[in-house]
Design an enzyme around this catalytic site. Structure first.
Site, PDB file in Angstrom:
ATOM      1  CE  LYS A 147      -1.121   1.822   4.120  1.00  0.00           C
ATOM      2  NZ  LYS A 147       0.080   2.310   4.760  1.00  0.00           N
ATOM      3  CE  LYS A 181      -1.422  -4.449  13.155  1.00  0.00           C
ATOM      4  NZ  LYS A 181      -0.305  -4.107  14.019  1.00  0.00           N
ATOM      5  CD  GLU A 215       0.280   5.127  13.785  1.00  0.00           C
ATOM      6  OE1 GLU A 215       1.191   4.312  13.724  1.00  0.00           O
ATOM      7  OE2 GLU A 215      -0.042   5.862  12.837  1.00  0.00           O
ATOM      8  CG  ASP A 234      -0.096   6.146   6.302  1.00  0.00           C
ATOM      9  OD1 ASP A 234       0.346   5.187   5.647  1.00  0.00           O
ATOM     10  OD2 ASP A 234       0.357   6.479   7.424  1.00  0.00           O
ATOM     11  CG  HIS A 239      -3.659  -0.097   8.013  1.00  0.00           C
ATOM     12  ND1 HIS A 239      -3.206  -1.063   7.161  1.00  0.00           N
ATOM     13  CD2 HIS A 239      -2.595   0.715   8.238  1.00  0.00           C
ATOM     14  CE1 HIS A 239      -1.923  -0.852   6.876  1.00  0.00           C
ATOM     15  NE2 HIS A 239      -1.534   0.228   7.517  1.00  0.00           N
TER      16      HIS A 239
HETATM   17  C1  BG6 Z   1       1.693   1.764   8.157  1.00  0.00           C
HETATM   18  C2  BG6 Z   1       1.591   3.272   8.007  1.00  0.00           C
HETATM   19  O1  BG6 Z   1       1.010   1.121   7.108  1.00  0.00           O
HETATM   20  O2  BG6 Z   1       1.115   1.376   9.392  1.00  0.00           O
HETATM   21  C3  BG6 Z   1       2.278   3.954   9.173  1.00  0.00           C
HETATM   22  O3  BG6 Z   1       2.190   3.677   6.782  1.00  0.00           O
HETATM   23  C4  BG6 Z   1       1.729   3.438  10.488  1.00  0.00           C
HETATM   24  O4  BG6 Z   1       2.104   5.371   9.087  1.00  0.00           O
HETATM   25  C5  BG6 Z   1       1.760   1.906  10.532  1.00  0.00           C
HETATM   26  O5  BG6 Z   1       2.502   3.985  11.556  1.00  0.00           O
HETATM   27  C6  BG6 Z   1       1.077   1.377  11.768  1.00  0.00           C
HETATM   28  O6  BG6 Z   1       1.255  -0.012  11.831  1.00  0.00           O
HETATM   29  P1  BG6 Z   1       1.248  -0.771  13.225  1.00  0.00           P
HETATM   30  O7  BG6 Z   1       1.192  -2.215  12.876  1.00  0.00           O
HETATM   31  O8  BG6 Z   1       2.497  -0.367  13.927  1.00  0.00           O
HETATM   32  O9  BG6 Z   1       0.029  -0.279  13.978  1.00  0.00           O
END
Ligand code: BG6
Length: 474
Positions: A147, A181, A215, A234, A239
């Site tokens: 992605k 996950k 985050e 993003d 997601h």
């Molecule tokens: C990525 C994004 O796909 O996923 C990032 O580009 C983000 O910006 C990350 O921080 C988060 O992934 P995870 O698994 O750490 O929650």
């Protein structure tokens, strides 16, 4: 289930993703005995970033040392390291990659399967795919695609056309690592393997759903990527929408790729086009001072929205989605709040706050994850007073984690096995861009928020009369 013998080619092997996830992930698969009996891994990058085999092995060693789960040493590392080689490729000069792949295939013997992992920036995507087609490298091969998949409907269609000219859909593995996950996949087990949950998983019983992925990290110097992308592209359209698909889908007729993807795509088809008035875009204070960010940047580092699914199961149930950088905590949560029963008989007994906080099922999919059911219970004593009680399932406490795979490991393994269940489909992605069009055409202005907060103030209005479950479980 071991994959057939493979030659795995990482395009973008000197980049961040290869260093952080792919090389450490492949080494973990090797240690776990999950790589094919015979395999080779060929790193590739444009000639300008070309390295020799030895230098590539050293880069891989450093990557595993820094980001891996076990130190790069001992016989397992040695065997893994020997399987690594490098072949540069520019669209005009793919010869070194061709030679490296041929050499790797000779070393494996027989006719190993080829798997390309395209960990390349979006601008390079088209030319790499065309090069794989023109050289014949793509013949019979599978491809993992990273992605973001396009930036809107038109660009996603162009990307799909480019891909499909070289790889038919059955050989395309579009990755969304959230679907790899463990505790996200467990949503399927929770919903469809238990008589306790599925019967109440609908508009009759659920008042609203939250998919919340704040985050605490900021953009971590990734302005080059982030400025042209923003949180909506993003995180949300990728997601969070994929998670929504798992949470909202109908029971698939089987746990196979066709049935799972079909059910997920049906949810996407029922999504109402996004209403910009139901979206909050935020930008953390200080973002515009980050190196590489335009002084008047309109890129959002935060997005919260209300979406609705127009089908029999979910009509009238709002889904609230939130994600952003530089927030108070890093969490991964899906929360279902149940409709409150008439509490009249308990009026004197239920503290208001307790009543508002309970009747929730909260799925925390931080690795390794946990699920918490909150409900009202009688507090001990002569009177009927209700307080909030909890039942917790803790992945780490309930199951040994020895066989747990991280998302990328799991997905690379599935791609080698040729199982597309946990990958996204062309139709699904196109539909997600389609429902996003009204927002992309007419985005509300970004609202500032303080780093370390939970986002702009207006997100409270967005969910009224409900409340965000995070931070205090309401
Ligand atoms: C990525 C994004 O796909 O996923 C990032 O580009 C983000 O910006 C990350 O921080 C988060 O992934 P995870 O698994 O750490 O929650």
């Amino acid at each position: 289930r071991l994959p057939d013998d493979h030659v795995i080619v990482i395009c973008g092997a000197t980049g961040d993703l290869a260093r952080r996830k792919l090389l450490p992930g492949l080494f973990h698969l090797a240690r776990a005995g999950l790589l094919p009996t015979r395999y080779r891994i060929v790193g590739s990058a444009p000639a300008a970033d070309s390295v020799g085999d030895e230098e590539f092995r050293e880069q891989a060693r450093q990557a595993v040392d820094r980001f891996g789960r076990a130190a790069p040493e001992g016989p397992q590392w040695q065997a893994f390291e020997e399987a690594l080689s490098f072949g540069a490729a520019d669209p005009g000069d793919p010869a070194p990659l061709l030679a490296a792949v041929r050499e790797a295939e000779r070393a494996v013997g027989g006719s190993p399967r080829r798997l390309f992992h395209l960990a390349v920036p979006p601008v390079a995507f088209g030319s790499v795919v065309k090069m794989l087609g023109a050289t014949g490298l793509a013949e019979g091969a599978r491809v993992i695609v990273e992605k973001p998949f396009g930036t809107d409907l038109a660009s996603a269609r162009v990307l799909n056309d480019t891909l499909h000219a070289v790889f038919d859909e059955s050989r395309v593995f579009r990755i969304d690592h959230f679907l790899g996950k463990e505790s996200v996949d467990n949503i399927l087990a929770l919903r469809f393997a238990n008589g306790l949950f599925e019967p109440v998983w609908n508009r009759e019983h659920i008042s609203h759903v939250q998919i919340d992925v704040p985050e605490s990290i900021d953009i971590q110097g990734r302005a080059g990527f982030f400025e042209g992308t923003g949180t909506f592209r993003d995180m949300i359209v990728t997601h969070l929408f994929q998670l929504l698909g798992f949470v909202a889908m109908e029971p698939p007729s089987a746990l196979d790729a066709r049935s799972l993807r079909e059910e997920k795509d049906k949810v996407f088809r029922s999504l109402r086009p996004l209403d910009p008035a139901q979206v909050v875009r935020g930008q953390y204070e200080g973002y515009r001072n980050e190196p590489g960010v335009a002084p008047a940047s309109d890129t959002e580092t935060f997005a919260a929205l209300r979406v609705e699914i127009d089908n029999w199961r979910w009509a009238g149930v709002p889904f609230y989605l939130r994600s952003g950088k530089a927030l108070a905590e890093g969490r991964h949560m899906v929360t279902l709040t149940f409709r409150q029963p008439p509490l009249r008989m308990f009026r004197a007994a239920a503290h208001d706050s307790a009543a508002a906080r309970s009747d929730t099922l909260a799925i925390d999919f931080d690795d390794p994850g946990r699920i918490t059911a909150r409900f009202l219970a009688k507090e001990p004593g002569p009177e009927m007073r209700l307080g909030t009680a909890e039942m917790v399932f803790d992945y780490a406490g309930s199951f040994a984690q020895d066989h747990a795979l991280e998302a990328y490991e799991h997905l690379i393994l599935e791609a080698m096995l040729g199982d597309q269940s946990l990958f996204t489909s062309a139709d699904g992605i196109n539909r997600l861009w389609e429902v996003s069009e009204p927002l992309l055409k007419d985005p509300p202005p970004v609202e500032p928020y303080t780093p370390g907060s939970w986002g702009p103030e207006s997100i409270q209005r967005l969910v009224r009369p409900h409340h965000w479950y995070l931070p205090d479980g309401r």
